[in-house]
Design a protein around this motif. Sequence first.
Motif, mmCIF file in Angstrom:
data_model
loop_
_atom_site.group_PDB
_atom_site.id
_atom_site.type_symbol
_atom_site.label_atom_id
_atom_site.label_comp_id
_atom_site.label_asym_id
_atom_site.label_seq_id
_atom_site.Cartn_x
_atom_site.Cartn_y
_atom_site.Cartn_z
ATOM 1 N N PRO A 263 48.641 48.700 13.455
ATOM 2 C CA PRO A 263 48.365 47.365 13.078
ATOM 3 C C PRO A 263 48.492 47.271 11.554
ATOM 4 N N TYR A 270 53.611 44.257 16.280
ATOM 5 C CA TYR A 270 53.382 44.467 17.390
ATOM 6 C C TYR A 270 54.814 44.109 18.489
ATOM 7 N N CYS A 273 56.526 47.145 18.967
ATOM 8 C CA CYS A 273 55.717 47.772 19.832
ATOM 9 C C CYS A 273 56.067 47.603 20.880
ATOM 10 N N GLU A 274 56.037 46.226 21.076
ATOM 11 C CA GLU A 274 56.308 45.710 22.710
ATOM 12 C C GLU A 274 57.412 44.835 23.201
ATOM 13 N N HIS A 367 39.983 43.113 14.819
ATOM 14 C CA HIS A 367 40.348 44.736 14.406
ATOM 15 C C HIS A 367 39.285 45.776 15.441
ATOM 16 N N TRP A 370 38.542 45.118 18.752
ATOM 17 C CA TRP A 370 40.088 46.044 19.673
ATOM 18 C C TRP A 370 40.058 47.017 19.166
ATOM 19 N N LEU A 371 39.541 47.962 18.654
ATOM 20 C CA LEU A 371 39.790 49.701 18.358
ATOM 21 C C LEU A 371 38.258 50.094 18.905
ATOM 22 N N ASN A 377 41.586 42.581 22.652
ATOM 23 C CA ASN A 377 42.544 42.973 23.400
ATOM 24 C C ASN A 377 43.104 43.689 22.058
ATOM 25 N N SER A 378 44.569 43.787 21.725
ATOM 26 C CA SER A 378 45.617 43.887 21.169
ATOM 27 C C SER A 378 46.030 42.145 19.981
ATOM 28 N N ASN A 379 46.021 41.601 21.258
ATOM 29 C CA ASN A 379 46.889 39.703 21.446
ATOM 30 C C ASN A 379 45.623 39.990 19.802
ATOM 31 N N PHE A 382 46.721 40.736 16.889
ATOM 32 C CA PHE A 382 47.891 40.157 16.174
ATOM 33 C C PHE A 382 47.549 38.702 15.916
ATOM 34 N N SER B 366 39.354 54.467 18.641
ATOM 35 C CA SER B 366 40.564 54.435 19.109
ATOM 36 C C SER B 366 41.542 54.267 17.785
ATOM 37 N N VAL B 455 51.024 53.176 19.917
ATOM 38 C CA VAL B 455 53.165 53.631 20.797
ATOM 39 C C VAL B 455 53.827 52.522 21.340
ATOM 40 N N ARG B 456 54.511 52.745 21.996
ATOM 41 C CA ARG B 456 55.259 51.151 22.413
ATOM 42 C C ARG B 456 55.121 51.108 23.771
ATOM 43 N N TRP B 457 54.869 50.111 24.372
ATOM 44 C CA TRP B 457 54.127 49.837 25.963
ATOM 45 C C TRP B 457 55.391 50.871 26.871
ATOM 46 N N LYS B 527 45.703 50.718 23.074
ATOM 47 C CA LYS B 527 47.032 50.360 23.708
ATOM 48 C C LYS B 527 46.921 48.787 23.344
ATOM 49 N N MET B 532 52.749 41.246 27.926
ATOM 50 C CA MET B 532 52.355 40.644 26.464
ATOM 51 C C MET B 532 54.763 40.403 26.079
ATOM 52 N N PRO B 533 54.894 41.741 26.266
ATOM 53 C CA PRO B 533 56.446 41.416 25.869
ATOM 54 C C PRO B 533 57.327 40.016 25.159
ATOM 55 N N VAL B 536 55.569 37.773 22.772
ATOM 56 C CA VAL B 536 55.258 38.647 21.469
ATOM 57 C C VAL B 536 56.761 38.263 20.442
#
Lengths: 441, 587
Positions: A263, A270, A273-274, A367, A370-371, A377-379, A382, B366, B455-457, B527, B532-533, B536
């Motif tokens: 991140p 993101y 990642c998605e 940040h 989230w962590l 969460n990550s959104n 983001f 994490s 890492v990737r979803w 995570k 969301m893919p 995003v």
Amino acid sequence: ALTVFGLTALELALCLAGCLCRLALRAWLTPQSVRAWSSSPVESWTAVREYLALRRAGVDPYDGSALHLPPLSLRLMLAADSLLGGGDGDRAWLVLLALELAGCLALKRLLREFGAYTLRRQAANVASYCSASVPMLLSGDSLRRLRLPVIAAYWFNPYSLVASVAEATTPLSNLVVLLCLAELCRGRVGFAAALCAAAAYHGLYPLCLIVPICLAGPARPALLAFAGTLACLLATSYMLTGGSWAYLQSVYAFHALAPDHTPGFSLSWYLFCEAFDHFRSLFQAVFQANLVCVLAPLAIRFRSDPCFLAVICWAYTAIFKPYCCVSEQALIACVFIMHAQLHAHMRRALLAIILLIVAFVLAPIMHHLWLYPGSANSNFYFAISLLHCTAMALLLYLFCIAYLKREFLLHHGPQPLKFSDGTEAKIVLQAPTVKLLFVNN
Amino acid sequence: MYMTNLFVLVSIFLLFVVNNCVCVDEEDFSEELVLSDLGNGYSYFGFNFVFTRQVNDFNFVIKATSSHKHFSLFPRSISDLAARFRVSEFHLTLSQGYWNHAAWGYASQPQPQGAELWAWLGSHGSESDKVESNWREFVSAVSGMFCASVNAMATGAVATSPAWSYRPEGLSQRGREPRTLRLAQIVNQGVCTENLTPWSRLLPCKKQAGIGQLLNAVKLHDSAYNSVQVHFKPTHRGLALRLVFTAVIDRRIAQLGKADWSVYSLLSRAVSLPCSLATSQTGSRLLVLKRTAPDPDQSAVQPEPLQSYNLANGLKLLDYNLTKMLDDEAKDSVDVKFNFPWTWVPVERLQSPPVVAQKYQIGTGSEMGGVVVAISNRHPSQAINVIILEIVPWQLRMLFHTLELTLGDNLAHKANKVHYQQSVDRVRPAKLELLVTVPPRTSLRVSYRFTKQLVRWNEFPPDANHGLYLPPTVVSFVAPSDSSLRLPVLPQTVLSIAELTANRNATTPEPIFVRLYTEALLVNAPKPDFSMPYNVLCLVCTVLAIGSGFMHNVACKLASVSNPNPADKDATLIGRLKKMLTPWRRQ
């Protein structure tokens, strides 16, 4: 007056205060606590330590996913480290502070050269300006008055402060880019091209500066200097890594393909990642194409002012490259401040600045949430990185618009503009196909 | 018509002749169950089924064309597997639970949590290019054969080849032919009856006779620790295959704390038939391993064994030959009982093994994490060289510069030898091997930190919120000969029983190679939001479009003046609306 390396007492005081501020912050915050959102997987002192440890253990440093800086940059920082009494890569703060000080000197030099360049350019174009716009012209004094605010912005930008705490290695590339811009303003195209090659060697994206450099002077020697320097640097690295080209893969392919999704403050982490696997290569291409495609029209538009072109090309890549570093963006803000004549025309800058402040305040919070506790969460994070990118893009846009507006006013007279029938005219951006009516009041 | 029939008959006859003349390979099968009381209420069951096959043609393993050979006892599927993928040796273990070596002593066959597969693949000449594909196909075949979903091992992102920790156990067929090691571990692989069933089908007597009768899956899988294993290796005369099932049953749960136990009380099965396919020399055997010194087992074992041997390291082996017992005494079934004078032996009375290893996690959140491996040498006088193997998945990027070794009070100890290979994202894990000498009564602490990569979803395991597993650290060493090892099972007991009978009451202990596995760790990794893919994609593209749209505006448009006169105002949306409304207003 007392000067040290061309810095006046007041400027020196600013430098000292900046350094002390960084040291105080370092005592208060650990690098880990701010690293995530103020540094990038590329520009991190961790890489320098890792490189040293791997070399000592006899392991090929580029046979893995840990390092994304080229060998000469790492060697240079290690040499600086041992010169300053380190040896184990543990004098990061001192090396980076020294690089930041050097960057400050380079900035000072850029300010001087930029002033001279602006006045030169103004003198050459003054004949085509509207006579009523003469009060808008810049003077040597007005440019000199900029020095203190610019240097203050250099040292006290919150982003550069946190990046310094996070031990981001960006000061090195910042220094080279600043020197390159200074040489460009001075008109020494060969030197500028060589410095551009060095910057591109370090982080790929300053490659875009070669376009304004070629426009600023004879293109052939510039390109020759660029190619020569780059070839020398690459060949030296090849020899340093024991005759292996593996570093090309881990440095430049990494920038181009963005395989690491740590991140950060960029758009890419993101998204990649998605993204679905079958879309990934498309978006990798889109990301790079976006940076390349914007260059050509900008180069045509601003061909008469290569220094300005260089600034906006650099800023655009710094915002939209896959692994951006806030410290670089802080420097761009500094360069924006340097163009003081445009500030009057940046009408919505307040909005962009407020957005940036919001992003700066919320980024560490999101940040952390989230962590660490996992209550967001990550959104959330983001969203903040999106906000930051949007705000930076907006700031860059306003900067460009202000430049265009000022140029227009210089040619057509200062505001308020009036039509021949006395009604007030409004300046708008229009596609050039529309028939334009230019009226002087 | 007659001619055709005759021809067929002659061909069949010829085939028989050819088969019998050329390809008769001597095969051998023996089976044993090792029982032991591990103290603290834990009972150990070690099922060993050993197949040997003497091969005249030493290229057997190398040549896939040898499939016309005749097999009687040795499982042909295993042999074909090895021949097809040029595997000269492989070890597959599927385990549930953690072998607590600090309390139970060293296992004869060490097993990590989850699944582990390691194999030596032939990499001779032209085969060297095919190691990767052979390994991939081999893993798929093993996965299918034992109904285990270990396909992930086929990808290089899991498999690795340690330099020092794993050595071939068998002999190479062709002298010093080059072989390549592949090791893969999957920690969260469960073991279940569906793995045990195909495994038990490889036994010549299946579950119908002999020791196999005791394989009661319900009881064996409901245990503190159980492990299904397949060990295939070449020997100096041919091939050897060991099928091992190990279980440690906690009697406090299985028997509600009742101390006395027997095979029947824990497994609800007894041996009623000997496996007649087992070689007469060893037959079906039930062996009981007892500690005699320094803290002897308190259990009294019934019935009296036919034979007993005093082994090295203060161990005594009671030998029950099931074939003989069922024949001679005309019994319906054989059961072995352990009777205790009290409930169970408290922990502090047990002597711990000389080297104990432990692994734990440090750090919070994490984003970053760290690991500490603590290895202590409890031997009073001897220094021990340990090899530490640490495999770190690429998702947790190990920071090599944070590697620290603390030996006793020495905070910056240097390993004798270091072998490190960095991880490559999505390609291979990081591999660290250290060779360290640990002085007596000293503990070694190895620590390092890692960044937890986002890492990737689609690279997350099915239950992403469960976390990622960090495989166990492997500690290998040669245990000193004079230490009183708590070793429940002798390595390859059946094969060495002849030697045991030859020199009875052997008391000279030999140094034993031990491989320890520490606990596997569950790491909480960052995570993304898995829903969301598309969002995003849309959001990022919007911002990109805003950015490039801005630049497009700047580059392609010119500043000009416009006249804000009423006509222009009408052109705006609100203007047009007003204009539309004017006729209505007038009315």
